[in-house]
Design a protein around this motif. Structure first.
Motif, mmCIF file in Angstrom:
data_model
loop_
_atom_site.group_PDB
_atom_site.id
_atom_site.type_symbol
_atom_site.label_atom_id
_atom_site.label_comp_id
_atom_site.label_asym_id
_atom_site.label_seq_id
_atom_site.Cartn_x
_atom_site.Cartn_y
_atom_site.Cartn_z
ATOM 1 N N LEU A 174 0.833 -1.197 0.000
ATOM 2 C CA LEU A 174 0.000 0.000 0.000
ATOM 3 C C LEU A 174 0.871 1.252 0.000
ATOM 4 C CD1 LEU A 174 -2.707 -1.120 2.576
ATOM 5 C CD2 LEU A 174 -3.038 -0.792 0.113
ATOM 6 N N ALA A 175 0.653 2.118 -0.991
ATOM 7 C CA ALA A 175 1.441 3.341 -1.111
ATOM 8 C C ALA A 175 0.807 4.522 -0.389
ATOM 9 C CB ALA A 175 1.641 3.685 -2.583
ATOM 10 N N ASN A 176 -0.478 4.443 -0.094
ATOM 11 C CA ASN A 176 -1.178 5.585 0.514
ATOM 12 C C ASN A 176 -1.192 5.509 2.041
ATOM 13 O OD1 ASN A 176 -2.914 3.361 0.517
ATOM 14 N ND2 ASN A 176 -4.770 4.612 0.381
ATOM 15 N N VAL A 177 -0.085 5.032 2.613
ATOM 16 C CA VAL A 177 0.044 4.845 4.063
ATOM 17 C C VAL A 177 1.330 5.507 4.527
ATOM 18 C CG1 VAL A 177 0.490 3.134 5.873
ATOM 19 C CG2 VAL A 177 -1.278 2.700 4.167
ATOM 20 N N GLU A 178 1.277 6.150 5.679
ATOM 21 C CA GLU A 178 2.482 6.719 6.287
ATOM 22 C C GLU A 178 2.398 6.547 7.797
ATOM 23 O OE1 GLU A 178 5.075 10.887 6.524
ATOM 24 O OE2 GLU A 178 3.360 10.711 5.154
ATOM 25 N N PHE A 179 3.451 5.957 8.371
ATOM 26 C CA PHE A 179 3.512 5.789 9.814
ATOM 27 C C PHE A 179 4.438 6.849 10.407
ATOM 28 C CE2 PHE A 179 2.085 1.579 8.459
ATOM 29 C CZ PHE A 179 1.031 1.396 9.331
ATOM 30 N N LEU A 180 3.937 7.566 11.403
ATOM 31 C CA LEU A 180 4.649 8.669 12.033
ATOM 32 C C LEU A 180 5.028 8.305 13.457
ATOM 33 C CD1 LEU A 180 2.103 11.470 11.028
ATOM 34 C CD2 LEU A 180 4.203 10.859 9.795
ATOM 35 N N LYS A 181 6.220 8.750 13.886
ATOM 36 C CA LYS A 181 6.591 8.567 15.284
ATOM 37 C C LYS A 181 6.173 9.796 16.074
ATOM 38 C CE LYS A 181 10.130 7.394 18.605
ATOM 39 N NZ LYS A 181 11.524 6.984 18.883
ATOM 40 N N GLY A 182 5.499 9.566 17.173
ATOM 41 C CA GLY A 182 5.087 10.678 18.010
ATOM 42 C C GLY A 182 4.113 10.224 19.069
ATOM 43 N N GLU A 183 3.670 11.161 19.872
ATOM 44 C CA GLU A 183 2.751 10.880 20.966
ATOM 45 C C GLU A 183 1.369 11.431 20.641
ATOM 46 O OE1 GLU A 183 4.669 12.618 24.322
ATOM 47 O OE2 GLU A 183 6.316 11.163 24.318
ATOM 48 N N ILE A 184 0.357 10.743 21.102
ATOM 49 C CA ILE A 184 -1.002 11.161 20.775
ATOM 50 C C ILE A 184 -1.374 12.460 21.492
ATOM 51 C CG2 ILE A 184 -1.720 8.817 20.227
ATOM 52 C CD1 ILE A 184 -3.133 8.650 22.918
ATOM 53 N N GLU A 185 -0.595 12.854 22.473
ATOM 54 C CA GLU A 185 -0.816 14.140 23.135
ATOM 55 C C GLU A 185 -0.209 15.302 22.354
ATOM 56 O OE1 GLU A 185 -0.559 10.830 26.155
ATOM 57 O OE2 GLU A 185 0.745 11.558 24.536
ATOM 58 N N ASN A 186 0.553 14.995 21.324
ATOM 59 C CA ASN A 186 1.233 16.033 20.543
ATOM 60 C C ASN A 186 1.355 15.538 19.095
ATOM 61 O OD1 ASN A 186 2.575 18.399 19.943
ATOM 62 N ND2 ASN A 186 4.555 17.678 20.695
ATOM 63 N N ILE A 187 0.269 15.589 18.360
ATOM 64 C CA ILE A 187 0.196 14.983 17.028
ATOM 65 C C ILE A 187 1.031 15.778 16.032
ATOM 66 C CG2 ILE A 187 -1.363 14.352 15.139
ATOM 67 C CD1 ILE A 187 -3.598 14.108 17.263
ATOM 68 N N PRO A 188 1.967 15.125 15.331
ATOM 69 C CA PRO A 188 2.857 15.843 14.403
ATOM 70 C C PRO A 188 2.241 16.069 13.022
ATOM 71 C CG PRO A 188 3.500 13.547 14.495
ATOM 72 C CD PRO A 188 2.355 13.712 15.481
ATOM 73 N N LEU A 189 1.062 16.675 13.009
ATOM 74 C CA LEU A 189 0.393 17.021 11.759
ATOM 75 C C LEU A 189 -0.172 18.433 11.909
ATOM 76 C CD1 LEU A 189 -1.571 13.747 10.846
ATOM 77 C CD2 LEU A 189 0.399 14.697 9.632
ATOM 78 N N PRO A 190 -0.335 19.157 10.804
ATOM 79 C CA PRO A 190 -0.835 20.536 10.889
ATOM 80 C C PRO A 190 -2.318 20.617 11.229
ATOM 81 C CG PRO A 190 -0.423 19.918 8.597
ATOM 82 C CD PRO A 190 0.075 18.788 9.436
ATOM 83 N N ASP A 191 -2.745 21.818 11.588
ATOM 84 C CA ASP A 191 -4.157 22.071 11.864
ATOM 85 C C ASP A 191 -5.005 21.742 10.637
ATOM 86 O OD1 ASP A 191 -3.028 23.147 14.119
ATOM 87 O OD2 ASP A 191 -3.724 25.194 13.783
ATOM 88 N N ASN A 192 -6.214 21.275 10.875
ATOM 89 C CA ASN A 192 -7.222 21.112 9.818
ATOM 90 C C ASN A 192 -6.720 20.274 8.639
ATOM 91 O OD1 ASN A 192 -8.859 22.997 11.314
ATOM 92 N ND2 ASN A 192 -7.673 24.649 10.399
ATOM 93 N N SER A 193 -6.076 19.143 8.952
ATOM 94 C CA SER A 193 -5.453 18.353 7.893
ATOM 95 C C SER A 193 -6.016 16.947 7.741
ATOM 96 C CB SER A 193 -3.942 18.246 8.149
ATOM 97 O OG SER A 193 -3.679 17.679 9.420
ATOM 98 N N VAL A 194 -6.941 16.539 8.609
ATOM 99 C CA VAL A 194 -7.413 15.153 8.646
ATOM 100 C C VAL A 194 -8.940 15.133 8.592
ATOM 101 C CG1 VAL A 194 -7.507 13.067 10.073
ATOM 102 C CG2 VAL A 194 -5.403 14.394 9.979
ATOM 103 N N ASP A 195 -9.485 14.190 7.828
ATOM 104 C CA ASP A 195 -10.944 14.042 7.744
ATOM 105 C C ASP A 195 -11.519 13.199 8.861
ATOM 106 O OD1 ASP A 195 -11.615 15.376 5.109
ATOM 107 O OD2 ASP A 195 -10.154 13.909 4.404
ATOM 108 N N VAL A 196 -10.797 12.136 9.232
ATOM 109 C CA VAL A 196 -11.315 11.189 10.227
ATOM 110 C C VAL A 196 -10.191 10.770 11.158
ATOM 111 C CG1 VAL A 196 -12.558 9.029 10.612
ATOM 112 C CG2 VAL A 196 -12.920 10.290 8.484
ATOM 113 N N ILE A 197 -10.455 10.775 12.456
ATOM 114 C CA ILE A 197 -9.526 10.217 13.440
ATOM 115 C C ILE A 197 -10.133 8.947 13.998
ATOM 116 C CG2 ILE A 197 -8.680 10.502 15.802
ATOM 117 C CD1 ILE A 197 -7.849 13.287 15.078
ATOM 118 N N ILE A 198 -9.344 7.860 13.944
ATOM 119 C CA ILE A 198 -9.739 6.605 14.556
ATOM 120 C C ILE A 198 -8.719 6.246 15.631
ATOM 121 C CG2 ILE A 198 -10.905 5.784 12.459
ATOM 122 C CD1 ILE A 198 -8.499 3.913 11.990
ATOM 123 N N SER A 199 -9.075 5.334 16.489
ATOM 124 C CA SER A 199 -8.163 4.820 17.498
ATOM 125 C C SER A 199 -8.792 3.565 18.076
ATOM 126 C CB SER A 199 -7.925 5.862 18.599
ATOM 127 O OG SER A 199 -6.928 5.433 19.506
#
Length: 284
Positions: free
Chosen positions: A125-150
């Motif tokens: 799968l090419a449309n996947v990216e795994f990021l290192k970080g903590e869920i208390e400090n998400i390393p993505l910009p504001d207003n950048s995601v349509d859906v959050i799952i967990s």
């Protein structure tokens, strides 16, 4: 908070190594009922979903639900999985949003990230990216995601308000919060359970009371909040993992019956209200 985070990171790192050896991962609680073939983690995925991902992703699954089955994912959407582990929910989400969409996985554990990236390669799968970080400090910009799952991860955090605020920040207006989590139904959990760090790592001792979960989501700015129980745990089920964790007080066990539930928690980030119009021609 750091001690909780350190223990969670250590135990889930060990779980990733188990999965890479071809063994069903346990969350490290050293009890047969906590994370193995127990009523919380078992039988969450359909056979078609199991067959659609590498074996390693399934072996590393430690969730309490199946957010990919309940979240309404659409082609072209951007999905973020908080605490993505071995990547099972990221890979399943990537298939649903298709090549025009993207699925991110966020995890703080190096061993889980290595396993997840290995599973991504196997899945092709090419449309996947795994990021290192903590869920208390998400390393993505504001207003950048349509859906959050967990999947049974938010209750592992000692700062759930921060997690929920960060989820709100990175969601686009109209974006959806759609997570599986363990929640407490009714009054607070007995302190004997709260004190067990092993149960915290096993997704139980850190669980929020349902009303508190709703209040935290509201305070962060979410609306359209819904908490839908998917599995309710009875005394007979709870007794096994509490007994093996050293909690044997019968008065405590009497307070557990029906008190814990896996639930699907939904909420939405409001769409920004239109600007008010005060001139006679500005809204023509």
């Amino acid at each position: 908070m750091d001690s909780i985070k350190d223990v969670v990171q250590q135990k889930y790192g060990e779980a990733a190594l188990q999965a890479r050896r071809g063994q069903k991962a346990g969350c490290g609680c050293e009890t047969s009922a906590c994370c193995g073939s127990d009523p919380i983690t078992s039988n969450l995925y359909e056979e078609s979903q199991i067959g659609a991902v590498p074996v390693g992703a399934m072996l590393a699954s430690l969730g309490c639900g199946n957010p990919t089955a309940l979240a309404e994912l659409k082609p072209g959407e951007v999905v973020l999985d908080l605490g993505s582990g071995g990547g099972i929910d990221v890979l399943l989400s990537a298939k649903r949003v298709g090549p025009t969409g993207k699925a991110y996985g966020l995890d703080m554990t190096d061993e889980m990230l290595a396993l997840a990236r290995e599973n991504q390669q196997k899945a092709g799968l090419a449309n996947v990216e795994f990021l290192k970080g903590e869920i208390e400090n998400i390393p993505l910009p504001d207003n950048s995601v349509d859906v959050i799952i967990s999947n049974c991860v938010i209750n592992l955090s000692a700062d759930k308000d921060r997690v929920i605020a960060e989820a709100f920040r990175v969601l686009k207006p109209g974006g959806r919060f759609a997570v599986s989590d363990v929640v407490v139904r009714g009054d607070d959990v007995p302190q004997a359970v709260r004190r067990s760090m092993e149960l915290w790592v096993g997704c139980v001792a850190g669980a929020l009371e349902e009303t508190s979960y709703r209040e935290k989501l509201t305070r962060a700015g979410f609306d359209s909040i819904d908490v839908e129980p998917t599995r309710i745990y009875r005394t007979a089920e709870a007794k096994q993992f509490l007994d093996e964790a050293g909690v044997r007080d019968e008065s405590v066990l009497a307070q557990i019956d029906g008190r814990f539930s896996s639930a699907f928690v939904r909420a939405q980030k409001p769409v920004a209200a239109p600007r008010s119009c005060c001139a006679s021609t500005c809204c023509a």
